[in-house]
Scaffold this active site. Structure first.
Site, short mmCIF file in Angstrom:
data_model
loop_
_atom_site.label_atom_id
_atom_site.label_comp_id
_atom_site.label_asym_id
_atom_site.label_seq_id
_atom_site.Cartn_x
_atom_site.Cartn_y
_atom_site.Cartn_z
N GLY A 1 37.31 40.96 38.53
CA GLY A 1 38.53 40.15 38.51
C GLY A 1 39.36 40.31 39.77
O GLY A 1 40.58 40.43 39.70
N ALA A 2 38.71 40.30 40.93
CA ALA A 2 39.41 40.61 42.18
C ALA A 2 39.69 39.39 43.04
O ALA A 2 40.01 39.54 44.22
CB ALA A 2 38.61 41.64 42.99
N SER A 3 39.63 38.21 42.46
CA SER A 3 39.96 37.02 43.25
C SER A 3 41.46 36.78 43.33
O SER A 3 41.93 36.03 44.18
CB SER A 3 39.27 35.78 42.66
N ARG A 4 42.22 37.43 42.45
CA ARG A 4 43.68 37.25 42.46
C ARG A 4 44.33 38.46 41.79
O ARG A 4 43.68 39.34 41.25
CB ARG A 4 44.07 35.97 41.71
N ASP B 1 31.81 36.52 33.99
CA ASP B 1 32.77 36.45 32.88
C ASP B 1 32.63 37.74 32.10
O ASP B 1 31.64 37.94 31.38
CB ASP B 1 32.47 35.23 32.01
N VAL B 2 33.61 38.64 32.23
CA VAL B 2 33.49 39.94 31.56
C VAL B 2 33.58 39.81 30.04
O VAL B 2 33.28 40.76 29.31
CB VAL B 2 34.57 40.94 32.05
N SER C 1 47.16 49.58 30.03
CA SER C 1 48.48 48.97 30.14
C SER C 1 49.52 49.94 29.60
O SER C 1 49.23 50.72 28.69
CB SER C 1 48.53 47.67 29.33
N TYR D 1 46.51 42.85 22.14
CA TYR D 1 46.23 43.24 23.53
C TYR D 1 46.33 44.75 23.69
O TYR D 1 45.44 45.40 24.26
CB TYR D 1 47.21 42.53 24.45
#
Length: 256
Positions: A14-17, A65-66, A148, A161
């Site tokens: 997920g490192a595109s943003r 897609d994780v 988180s 979540y």
């Protein structure tokens, strides 16, 4: 296989943003090459690759897609091929399980579909992607899982979540124990509220919410992507090889 005298390679999902992109750039600044994943926006991912290359490091972007564990075996094969063709290596050094998705709904209104989506992306994805990539992680390597602050403090609307993130924290301790024989350390980084587009960008764009969070944070402001990316990069640096099985909250002292 020791990689102490060679360039280190990190795989960041997920490192595109957002926080993943920031983490990839902070690692590149420290001399680490990066394999980064993106779910759908290849243009953003390739922009991140170019920014890493400007910093003098190598980078490759791969789609993943994780939340779809059926992809993981084929993804591991692609990583194996990329390592061979780009780095002439069989293994990489660091895995950062960052990718995920959000959902905001009260406990009473959370749907099973929302719950399952969060479970697949955060808990099942972290578990089975790490398992699939384990043969490709060098002995003495590092794994960082993303949790988180919501696994410690509570805000209504995040029950599902936060439950997934709590699972990630328990999984981290088990991985730290089971992978210790290979010298692989495993830790959790738990960001607090951060100004990104996550959750529709509410923390970043809603001035009232931003001020409310700053008011319950010891350091007096909301987090920024640099705060998190720098922390992850620091955890993966040479001096932190003796830290494992830990939950490290990067929240500026939120809700102390």
């Amino acid at each position: 296989m020791s990689t102490a005298t060679t360039t280190r390679i990190a795989l960041v999902t997920g490192a595109s943003r957002g926080l993943g992109r920031n983490t990839a750039l902070k690692l590149a600044e420290r001399g680490v090459d990066v394999i980064l994943t993106f779910k759908a926006n290849e243009a953003e991912a390739q922009a991140t690759v170019r920014d890493i290359e400007v910093l003098g490091r190598k980078a490759v972007a791969l789609q993943l897609d994780v939340g779809d564990s059926a992809q993981f075996a084929a993804f591991a094969d692609r990583v194996r091929r990329v390592l061979a063709t780009t780095w002439h290596r069989e293994q990489f050094d660091h895995l950062v399980n960052n990718a995920g998705t959000g959902a905001h709904a009260s406990f009473a209104e959370t749907t099973e579909a929302q719950f399952d989506e969060l479970m697949r992306a955060h808990l099942k994805g972290t578990f089975f992607l790490t398992q699939a990539l384990l043969p490709l992680i060098a002995d003495g390597g590092r794994i960082v899982n993303t949790s988180s602050g919501l696994a410690r403090f509570t805000f209504p609307g995040y029950a599902a979540y936060a439950a997934m993130k709590g699972g990630v924290e328990v999984l981290t301790r088990y991985l730290a124990k089971e992978l210790a024989s290979r010298g692989i350390t495993v830790n959790t980084v738990a960001p607090g509220a951060v100004e990104t587009d996550f959750g529709g960008g509410a923390v970043r764009d809603n001035a009232e919410l931003n001020a409310q969070i700053a008011g319950v944070t010891a350091l007096g402001r909301v987090g920024r992507p640099d705060d998190i990316g720098s922390a992850v990069a620091s955890l993966l640096s040479d001096g932190n090889h003796w830290i494992t099985g830990q939950r490290i909250e990067v929240s500026g002292g939120m809700m102390l």
